[in-house]
Design a protein around this motif. Structure first.
Motif, PDB file in Angstrom:
ATOM      1  N   ALA A 149       2.261   9.392  -1.167  1.00  0.00           N
ATOM      2  CA  ALA A 149       1.384   8.478  -1.617  1.00  0.00           C
ATOM      3  C   ALA A 149       1.053   6.763  -0.763  1.00  0.00           C
ATOM      4  CB  ALA A 149       1.245   8.336  -2.840  1.00  0.00           C
ATOM      5  N   ALA A 150      -0.174   6.480  -0.675  1.00  0.00           N
ATOM      6  CA  ALA A 150      -0.381   5.116   0.173  1.00  0.00           C
ATOM      7  C   ALA A 150      -1.455   4.395  -0.708  1.00  0.00           C
ATOM      8  CB  ALA A 150      -0.828   5.334   1.438  1.00  0.00           C
ATOM      9  N   THR A 151      -1.105   3.135  -0.790  1.00  0.00           N
ATOM     10  CA  THR A 151      -2.083   2.123  -1.462  1.00  0.00           C
ATOM     11  C   THR A 151      -2.968   1.649  -0.292  1.00  0.00           C
ATOM     12  OG1 THR A 151      -0.458   0.413  -1.732  1.00  0.00           O
ATOM     13  CG2 THR A 151      -0.698   1.911  -3.381  1.00  0.00           C
ATOM     14  N   LEU A 152      -4.067   1.425  -0.341  1.00  0.00           N
ATOM     15  CA  LEU A 152      -4.762   0.540   0.337  1.00  0.00           C
ATOM     16  C   LEU A 152      -6.144   0.023  -0.414  1.00  0.00           C
ATOM     17  CD1 LEU A 152      -6.496   2.579   3.243  1.00  0.00           C
ATOM     18  CD2 LEU A 152      -5.604   3.608   0.918  1.00  0.00           C
ATOM     19  N   ALA A 153      -6.673  -1.096   0.116  1.00  0.00           N
ATOM     20  CA  ALA A 153      -7.972  -1.617  -0.481  1.00  0.00           C
ATOM     21  C   ALA A 153      -9.234  -0.809   0.066  1.00  0.00           C
ATOM     22  CB  ALA A 153      -7.840  -3.088  -0.235  1.00  0.00           C
ATOM     23  N   PRO A 154     -10.208  -0.984  -0.859  1.00  0.00           N
ATOM     24  CA  PRO A 154     -11.425  -0.056  -0.623  1.00  0.00           C
ATOM     25  C   PRO A 154     -12.296  -1.164   0.162  1.00  0.00           C
ATOM     26  CG  PRO A 154     -11.368  -1.005  -2.935  1.00  0.00           C
ATOM     27  CD  PRO A 154     -10.085  -1.373  -2.298  1.00  0.00           C
ATOM     28  N   LEU A 155     -11.803  -1.607   1.276  1.00  0.00           N
ATOM     29  CA  LEU A 155     -12.748  -2.535   2.287  1.00  0.00           C
ATOM     30  C   LEU A 155     -13.990  -1.809   2.775  1.00  0.00           C
ATOM     31  CD1 LEU A 155      -9.861  -4.457   4.108  1.00  0.00           C
ATOM     32  CD2 LEU A 155     -11.182  -5.338   2.024  1.00  0.00           C
ATOM     33  N   LEU A 156     -14.943  -2.575   2.829  1.00  0.00           N
ATOM     34  CA  LEU A 156     -16.037  -2.294   3.659  1.00  0.00           C
ATOM     35  C   LEU A 156     -15.956  -2.795   4.928  1.00  0.00           C
ATOM     36  CD1 LEU A 156     -18.800  -0.802   3.781  1.00  0.00           C
ATOM     37  CD2 LEU A 156     -19.986  -2.702   3.106  1.00  0.00           C
ATOM     38  N   VAL A 207      -2.009  13.093   2.393  1.00  0.00           N
ATOM     39  CA  VAL A 207      -1.515  11.906   1.836  1.00  0.00           C
ATOM     40  C   VAL A 207      -2.280  11.301   0.564  1.00  0.00           C
ATOM     41  CG1 VAL A 207      -0.702   9.227   2.130  1.00  0.00           C
ATOM     42  CG2 VAL A 207      -0.622  10.975   4.006  1.00  0.00           C
ATOM     43  N   LYS A 208      -1.805  11.208  -0.332  1.00  0.00           N
ATOM     44  CA  LYS A 208      -2.712  10.952  -1.568  1.00  0.00           C
ATOM     45  C   LYS A 208      -3.019   9.178  -1.443  1.00  0.00           C
ATOM     46  CE  LYS A 208      -2.267  10.412  -6.632  1.00  0.00           C
ATOM     47  NZ  LYS A 208      -1.692  10.534  -7.790  1.00  0.00           N
ATOM     48  N   LEU A 209      -4.399   9.068  -1.436  1.00  0.00           N
ATOM     49  CA  LEU A 209      -4.620   7.634  -1.222  1.00  0.00           C
ATOM     50  C   LEU A 209      -5.027   6.836  -2.717  1.00  0.00           C
ATOM     51  CD1 LEU A 209      -6.775   8.400   2.022  1.00  0.00           C
ATOM     52  CD2 LEU A 209      -4.424   7.287   1.794  1.00  0.00           C
ATOM     53  N   ILE A 210      -4.385   5.596  -2.756  1.00  0.00           N
ATOM     54  CA  ILE A 210      -4.652   4.946  -4.075  1.00  0.00           C
ATOM     55  C   ILE A 210      -5.251   3.939  -3.754  1.00  0.00           C
ATOM     56  CG2 ILE A 210      -3.550   4.024  -6.185  1.00  0.00           C
ATOM     57  CD1 ILE A 210      -1.273   5.887  -5.566  1.00  0.00           C
ATOM     58  N   PRO A 211      -6.649   3.634  -4.221  1.00  0.00           N
ATOM     59  CA  PRO A 211      -7.290   2.143  -3.897  1.00  0.00           C
ATOM     60  C   PRO A 211      -7.051   1.135  -4.727  1.00  0.00           C
ATOM     61  CG  PRO A 211      -9.132   4.159  -4.092  1.00  0.00           C
ATOM     62  CD  PRO A 211      -7.577   4.660  -4.585  1.00  0.00           C
ATOM     63  N   THR A 212      -6.709   0.033  -4.207  1.00  0.00           N
ATOM     64  CA  THR A 212      -6.355  -0.900  -4.983  1.00  0.00           C
ATOM     65  C   THR A 212      -6.084  -2.253  -4.466  1.00  0.00           C
ATOM     66  OG1 THR A 212      -4.361  -1.859  -6.218  1.00  0.00           O
ATOM     67  CG2 THR A 212      -3.777  -0.797  -4.359  1.00  0.00           C
ATOM     68  N   TRP A 213      -6.611  -3.474  -5.054  1.00  0.00           N
ATOM     69  CA  TRP A 213      -6.501  -4.738  -4.328  1.00  0.00           C
ATOM     70  C   TRP A 213      -5.224  -5.344  -4.561  1.00  0.00           C
ATOM     71  CZ3 TRP A 213     -10.231  -5.753  -1.418  1.00  0.00           C
ATOM     72  CH2 TRP A 213     -11.613  -5.116  -1.633  1.00  0.00           C
ATOM     73  N   ASP A 214      -3.951  -4.599  -5.083  1.00  0.00           N
ATOM     74  CA  ASP A 214      -3.008  -5.313  -5.219  1.00  0.00           C
ATOM     75  C   ASP A 214      -2.031  -5.113  -4.087  1.00  0.00           C
ATOM     76  OD1 ASP A 214      -0.618  -6.306  -6.373  1.00  0.00           O
ATOM     77  OD2 ASP A 214      -0.077  -4.486  -7.520  1.00  0.00           O
TER      78      ASP A 214
END
Length: 248
Positions: A149-156, A207-214
């Motif tokens: 699993a990976a975290t990343l921000a929902p950037l445009l 890869v499981k993607l987890i949107p986050t601003w953290d």
């Protein structure tokens, strides 16, 4: 022409080297892997002898703000000093579009300091601010991935193909200094989470993607903040879909 590429072993630098050599130019490779350490005042030696222009694609640490600023400014000032001794006529710096809209990011703070070192330096310059590269989303996900699993921000973003960046940098290095260049961007906006998902799919990865601003990217980058200036932009030709197709 005889052109030096700083960061010649990196993602963009290696591509700039290939473009220049394809077009018949002599290239001087500057990187630690080629025995040159720009963090040392005498690290570059006589490598720039006879060089007409330098393309700076260096990349460095981006976690601690002061460490990042020190790394970028020291490397850049040492490079500029060596260019002055060698009589180099043009310094081309690859920078980041929208750099002055974001305050807290360590990498952005360091790139702003690097730009200032170039502006205040002794060599006529062109600064080329590019948007994030097509491989950026997957790279961020790779850095944060844990147990599938990976975290990343929902950037445009409006990402650009690395090959297109290299073509433009090589083109600019062959010309005269232009000051701050237009924003360099790809043809269309993309969501970073979706970019990572589609890149993984093209690579045959799950890869499981987890949107986050953290994380490294804060909400000050949300919305259209990371999109190029529509009144001062050069659009490169390669779409994200075209780039993905090359991975498959």
């Amino acid at each position: 022409m005889r052109i030096a590429v700083a960061g010649a072993s990196g993602n963009i630098g290696a591509r700039v080297v290939a473009v220049l050599e394809r077009d018949g130019h002599e290239v001087v490779r500057i990187s630690r892997s080629h025995g040159i350490d720009l963090l040392k005042e005498d690290g570059i030696g006589d490598a720039l002898s006879g060089v007409d222009a330098v393309v700076d694609t260096l990349n460095g640490p981006a976690v601690d703000p002061m460490e990042a600023i020190t790394w970028f400014t020291t490397s850049t000032r040492n490079l500029l000093a060596a260019e002055e001794r060698a009589g180099v006529r043009h310094h081309v710096l690859l920078s980041i579009a929208c750099l002055y809209r974001v305050g807290g990011n360590a990498h952005y703070a360091a790139k702003r300091a690097q730009e200032q070192a170039v502006i205040e330096g002794p060599i006529p310059w062109t600064i080329v601010p590019a948007t994030q590269f097509h491989d950026f989303a997957a790279m961020v996900a790779d850095r944060t991935e844990r147990d599938g699993a990976a975290t990343l921000a929902p950037l445009l973003l409006q990402p650009i193909a690395p090959g297109d960046v290299a073509e433009v940098l090589a083109e600019i290095a062959l010309g005269t200094p232009q000051g701050r260049y237009a924003d360099l961007a790809g043809p269309e906006p993309q969501d970073m989470v979706d970019m990572a998902r589609r890149t993984h799919q093209a690579q045959g990865r799950t890869v499981k993607l987890i949107p986050t601003w953290d994380g490294a990217f804060s909400t000050e980058m949300a919305g259209k903040v990371m999109l190029p200036d529509p009144g001062n932009v050069r659009i490169a030709p390669t779409t994200f879909d075209q780039w993905l197709a090359e991975l498959e």
